[in-house]
Design a protein around this motif. Structure first.
Motif, PDB file in Angstrom:
ATOM      1  N   MET A   4      63.157  86.898  21.807  1.00  0.00           N
ATOM      2  CA  MET A   4      64.351  86.504  22.157  1.00  0.00           C
ATOM      3  C   MET A   4      64.696  85.012  22.123  1.00  0.00           C
ATOM      4  O   MET A   4      65.899  84.963  21.557  1.00  0.00           O
ATOM      5  CB  MET A   4      64.860  86.803  23.565  1.00  0.00           C
ATOM      6  CG  MET A   4      66.140  86.650  24.313  1.00  0.00           C
ATOM      7  SD  MET A   4      67.270  87.678  23.855  1.00  0.00           S
ATOM      8  CE  MET A   4      66.742  89.132  25.052  1.00  0.00           C
ATOM      9  N   LYS A   5      63.693  84.265  22.496  1.00  0.00           N
ATOM     10  CA  LYS A   5      63.504  82.748  22.260  1.00  0.00           C
ATOM     11  C   LYS A   5      63.879  82.348  20.436  1.00  0.00           C
ATOM     12  O   LYS A   5      64.893  81.497  20.216  1.00  0.00           O
ATOM     13  CB  LYS A   5      62.442  82.099  22.571  1.00  0.00           C
ATOM     14  CG  LYS A   5      62.585  81.808  24.378  1.00  0.00           C
ATOM     15  CD  LYS A   5      61.502  81.127  24.886  1.00  0.00           C
ATOM     16  CE  LYS A   5      61.413  80.959  26.402  1.00  0.00           C
ATOM     17  NZ  LYS A   5      60.236  80.503  26.758  1.00  0.00           N
ATOM     18  N   ASN A   6      63.216  83.147  20.007  1.00  0.00           N
ATOM     19  CA  ASN A   6      63.196  82.845  18.473  1.00  0.00           C
ATOM     20  C   ASN A   6      64.681  83.174  17.974  1.00  0.00           C
ATOM     21  O   ASN A   6      65.116  82.481  16.959  1.00  0.00           O
ATOM     22  CB  ASN A   6      62.149  83.759  17.685  1.00  0.00           C
ATOM     23  CG  ASN A   6      60.589  83.203  18.137  1.00  0.00           C
ATOM     24  OD1 ASN A   6      60.419  81.980  18.310  1.00  0.00           O
ATOM     25  ND2 ASN A   6      59.801  83.811  17.718  1.00  0.00           N
ATOM     26  N   HIS A   7      65.203  84.465  18.369  1.00  0.00           N
ATOM     27  CA  HIS A   7      66.433  84.826  18.079  1.00  0.00           C
ATOM     28  C   HIS A   7      67.480  83.587  18.279  1.00  0.00           C
ATOM     29  O   HIS A   7      68.413  83.303  17.663  1.00  0.00           O
ATOM     30  CB  HIS A   7      66.841  86.015  18.588  1.00  0.00           C
ATOM     31  CG  HIS A   7      68.118  86.523  18.049  1.00  0.00           C
ATOM     32  ND1 HIS A   7      68.569  86.891  16.912  1.00  0.00           N
ATOM     33  CD2 HIS A   7      69.227  86.625  18.894  1.00  0.00           C
ATOM     34  CE1 HIS A   7      69.945  87.724  16.727  1.00  0.00           C
ATOM     35  NE2 HIS A   7      70.332  87.176  17.943  1.00  0.00           N
ATOM     36  N   LYS A   8      67.442  83.129  19.527  1.00  0.00           N
ATOM     37  CA  LYS A   8      68.402  82.149  20.150  1.00  0.00           C
ATOM     38  C   LYS A   8      68.270  80.940  19.201  1.00  0.00           C
ATOM     39  O   LYS A   8      69.420  80.080  18.891  1.00  0.00           O
ATOM     40  CB  LYS A   8      68.229  82.097  21.622  1.00  0.00           C
ATOM     41  CG  LYS A   8      68.588  83.149  22.496  1.00  0.00           C
ATOM     42  CD  LYS A   8      68.447  82.619  23.889  1.00  0.00           C
ATOM     43  CE  LYS A   8      69.153  83.829  24.932  1.00  0.00           C
ATOM     44  NZ  LYS A   8      68.764  83.563  26.222  1.00  0.00           N
ATOM     45  N   ALA A   9      66.819  80.533  19.015  1.00  0.00           N
ATOM     46  CA  ALA A   9      66.934  79.177  18.166  1.00  0.00           C
ATOM     47  C   ALA A   9      67.314  79.418  16.731  1.00  0.00           C
ATOM     48  O   ALA A   9      67.879  78.398  16.294  1.00  0.00           O
ATOM     49  CB  ALA A   9      65.249  78.871  18.023  1.00  0.00           C
ATOM     50  N   LYS A  10      67.171  80.589  16.017  1.00  0.00           N
ATOM     51  CA  LYS A  10      67.622  80.964  14.873  1.00  0.00           C
ATOM     52  C   LYS A  10      69.085  80.766  14.854  1.00  0.00           C
ATOM     53  O   LYS A  10      69.958  80.173  13.872  1.00  0.00           O
ATOM     54  CB  LYS A  10      67.280  82.397  14.266  1.00  0.00           C
ATOM     55  CG  LYS A  10      67.660  82.455  13.105  1.00  0.00           C
ATOM     56  CD  LYS A  10      66.941  83.869  12.475  1.00  0.00           C
ATOM     57  CE  LYS A  10      67.362  84.071  11.059  1.00  0.00           C
ATOM     58  NZ  LYS A  10      66.759  85.422  10.606  1.00  0.00           N
ATOM     59  N   LYS A  11      69.800  81.262  15.834  1.00  0.00           N
ATOM     60  CA  LYS A  11      71.278  81.630  15.920  1.00  0.00           C
ATOM     61  C   LYS A  11      71.819  80.048  15.997  1.00  0.00           C
ATOM     62  O   LYS A  11      72.893  79.738  15.466  1.00  0.00           O
ATOM     63  CB  LYS A  11      71.692  82.367  17.163  1.00  0.00           C
ATOM     64  CG  LYS A  11      73.135  82.856  17.116  1.00  0.00           C
ATOM     65  CD  LYS A  11      73.159  83.940  16.216  1.00  0.00           C
ATOM     66  CE  LYS A  11      74.732  84.533  16.313  1.00  0.00           C
ATOM     67  NZ  LYS A  11      74.741  85.374  15.057  1.00  0.00           N
ATOM     68  N   LEU A  12      71.137  79.193  17.061  1.00  0.00           N
ATOM     69  CA  LEU A  12      71.605  77.958  17.075  1.00  0.00           C
ATOM     70  C   LEU A  12      71.553  77.063  15.930  1.00  0.00           C
ATOM     71  O   LEU A  12      72.437  76.310  15.710  1.00  0.00           O
ATOM     72  CB  LEU A  12      70.837  77.202  18.336  1.00  0.00           C
ATOM     73  CG  LEU A  12      70.937  75.871  18.587  1.00  0.00           C
ATOM     74  CD1 LEU A  12      72.621  75.705  18.964  1.00  0.00           C
ATOM     75  CD2 LEU A  12      69.985  75.231  19.826  1.00  0.00           C
ATOM     76  N   LYS A  13      70.574  77.255  15.017  1.00  0.00           N
ATOM     77  CA  LYS A  13      70.406  76.572  13.934  1.00  0.00           C
ATOM     78  C   LYS A  13      71.173  76.959  12.968  1.00  0.00           C
ATOM     79  O   LYS A  13      71.697  76.223  12.158  1.00  0.00           O
ATOM     80  CB  LYS A  13      68.843  77.016  13.417  1.00  0.00           C
ATOM     81  CG  LYS A  13      68.565  76.099  12.195  1.00  0.00           C
ATOM     82  CD  LYS A  13      67.088  76.222  11.665  1.00  0.00           C
ATOM     83  CE  LYS A  13      66.712  75.614  10.298  1.00  0.00           C
ATOM     84  NZ  LYS A  13      65.415  75.947   9.858  1.00  0.00           N
ATOM     85  N   GLN A  14      72.045  78.295  12.874  1.00  0.00           N
ATOM     86  CA  GLN A  14      72.564  78.660  12.010  1.00  0.00           C
ATOM     87  C   GLN A  14      74.011  77.932  12.174  1.00  0.00           C
ATOM     88  O   GLN A  14      74.862  77.808  11.472  1.00  0.00           O
ATOM     89  CB  GLN A  14      73.048  80.160  11.931  1.00  0.00           C
ATOM     90  CG  GLN A  14      71.813  80.874  11.289  1.00  0.00           C
ATOM     91  CD  GLN A  14      71.517  82.229  11.631  1.00  0.00           C
ATOM     92  OE1 GLN A  14      72.307  82.860  12.321  1.00  0.00           O
ATOM     93  NE2 GLN A  14      71.063  83.188  10.663  1.00  0.00           N
ATOM     94  N   ILE A  15      74.489  78.188  13.681  1.00  0.00           N
ATOM     95  CA  ILE A  15      75.678  77.305  14.159  1.00  0.00           C
ATOM     96  C   ILE A  15      75.536  75.961  13.747  1.00  0.00           C
ATOM     97  O   ILE A  15      76.731  75.256  13.164  1.00  0.00           O
ATOM     98  CB  ILE A  15      75.711  77.589  15.467  1.00  0.00           C
ATOM     99  CG1 ILE A  15      75.931  79.056  15.989  1.00  0.00           C
ATOM    100  CG2 ILE A  15      77.039  76.644  16.127  1.00  0.00           C
ATOM    101  CD1 ILE A  15      75.897  79.277  17.387  1.00  0.00           C
ATOM    102  N   LEU A  16      74.456  75.156  14.031  1.00  0.00           N
ATOM    103  CA  LEU A  16      74.661  73.861  13.578  1.00  0.00           C
ATOM    104  C   LEU A  16      74.581  73.541  12.251  1.00  0.00           C
ATOM    105  O   LEU A  16      75.260  72.219  11.711  1.00  0.00           O
ATOM    106  CB  LEU A  16      73.259  72.987  14.159  1.00  0.00           C
ATOM    107  CG  LEU A  16      73.003  72.855  15.849  1.00  0.00           C
ATOM    108  CD1 LEU A  16      71.688  72.504  15.967  1.00  0.00           C
ATOM    109  CD2 LEU A  16      73.967  72.038  16.196  1.00  0.00           C
ATOM    110  N   ARG A  17      74.063  74.538  11.374  1.00  0.00           N
ATOM    111  CA  ARG A  17      74.419  74.217  10.001  1.00  0.00           C
ATOM    112  C   ARG A  17      75.541  74.472   9.364  1.00  0.00           C
ATOM    113  O   ARG A  17      76.251  73.655   8.631  1.00  0.00           O
ATOM    114  CB  ARG A  17      73.282  75.220   9.000  1.00  0.00           C
ATOM    115  CG  ARG A  17      71.971  74.896   9.178  1.00  0.00           C
ATOM    116  CD  ARG A  17      71.033  75.908   8.510  1.00  0.00           C
ATOM    117  NE  ARG A  17      71.052  76.245   7.117  1.00  0.00           N
ATOM    118  CZ  ARG A  17      70.478  76.780   6.294  1.00  0.00           C
ATOM    119  NH1 ARG A  17      69.708  77.679   6.800  1.00  0.00           N
ATOM    120  NH2 ARG A  17      70.725  76.918   5.039  1.00  0.00           N
TER     121      ARG A  17
END
Length: 290
Positions: A4-17
């Motif tokens: 779940m944490k990895n998914h959230k981190a990936k989602k946040l990275k995509q938003i920042l990009r």
């Protein structure tokens, strides 16, 4: 839980990009509307064609940027992938909307052709480089060049230059020969800035050194640069002598110091230097030398 944490981190990275690409589109639009276009200077690629079309037919620049880029986005989707196409849509939409919003903003430089091309090229290149660094694109002509390079015996950079030659000929019909030349200069400056933004100010270089004192050279590089090196056994094709070749990756800021070390230890050393596009993993982190 970790998934779940990895998914959230990936989602946040995509938003920042995505946000970084949008900012890149905004910056590029500012360079066009506040510097280049008011001084009859254009960009290359699809954006350049859109600027000329806008001047000829009186259509909004943002609408033309969006429409002309559609087939190139599809090309990017087929040739590079879904995520690249999505990020490119974000970037091109941001550029198109921003040019429409900034259409009547005050021009920050007028008259000085040298300053216009330099400042416009830098601002435009920074915006486009920011988008490319984060996985998107603001112009579709690069995607066409990638596809053509697979079909023709030419490199991508050669094809980009060739395609833009026709763009600047087209630009000359509206902005005149001087405008086309200035547009070419601004595009060249922008391309250099794009490279700096993508690679970073430091970048990396690989040094391959064949010397009669490999151990001393390796130890000195480690002690004075804080960089590790690897050794490879190599043989001279003419002399049949066996040597130990040193390979070391450094950043560009350390290049002069590396050359100084080589000159000091073995001025007759055989040295080859390569630009490195990217460095990942391994033990590339610099050791503290203080």
């Amino acid at each position: 839980m970790s998934t779940m944490k990895n998914h959230k981190a990936k989602k946040l990275k995509q938003i920042l990009r995505g946000m970084a690409i949008m900012i890149g589109g905004f910056i590029a639009a500012y360079g066009l509307e506040a510097v280049l276009i008011p001084n009859n200077v254009s960009d290359g690629g699809v954006t350049g064609l859109s600027i000329v079309g806008s001047q000829l037919f009186g259509l909004p620049l943002g609408v033309l940027i969006a429409l002309i880029n559609i087939p190139f986005i599809w090309l990017g989707y087929k040739q590079i992938g879904k995520s690249f196409a999505i990020y490119s849509i974000i970037g091109i939409a941001s550029l198109a909307v921003s040019t429409s919003l900034m259409h009547h903003i005050p021009t920050i430089i007028e008259g000085d052709t040298l300053l216009v091309t330099v400042v416009g090229g830098i601002v435009l290149g920074f915006g486009m480089g920011l988008a490319l660094r984060n996985g998107g694109a603001l112009d579709g002509i690069d995607m066409l060049a990638v596809l053509l390079s697979r079909k023709l015996p030419f490199g991508t950079s050669d094809l980009i230059l060739f395609l833009n030659l026709f763009v600047f000929i087209f630009v000359s019909t509206v902005f005149g020969l001087q405008g086309a030349i200035l547009s070419g200069i601004a595009y060249f400056i922008a391309s250099k800035v794009i490279h700096v933004v993508e690679v970073g100010l430091s970048g990396s270089k690989t040094f391959k050194i064949i010397t009669t004192q490999p151990e001393l050279m390796g130890e000195t590089i480690r002690d004075r640069l804080g960089r590790s090196a690897t050794y490879n056994e190599v043989y001279g094709s003419y002399t049949k002598e066996k040597f130990r070749e040193i390979t070391c990756v450094i950043n560009r800021l350390e290049e002069s110091k590396m050359k100084e070390i080589i000159q000091e230890i073995d001025e007759d050393a055989f040295v080859t230097v390569y630009d490195v596009a990217e460095v990942r993993g391994g033990n590339f982190r610099k050791r503290n030398i203080h």
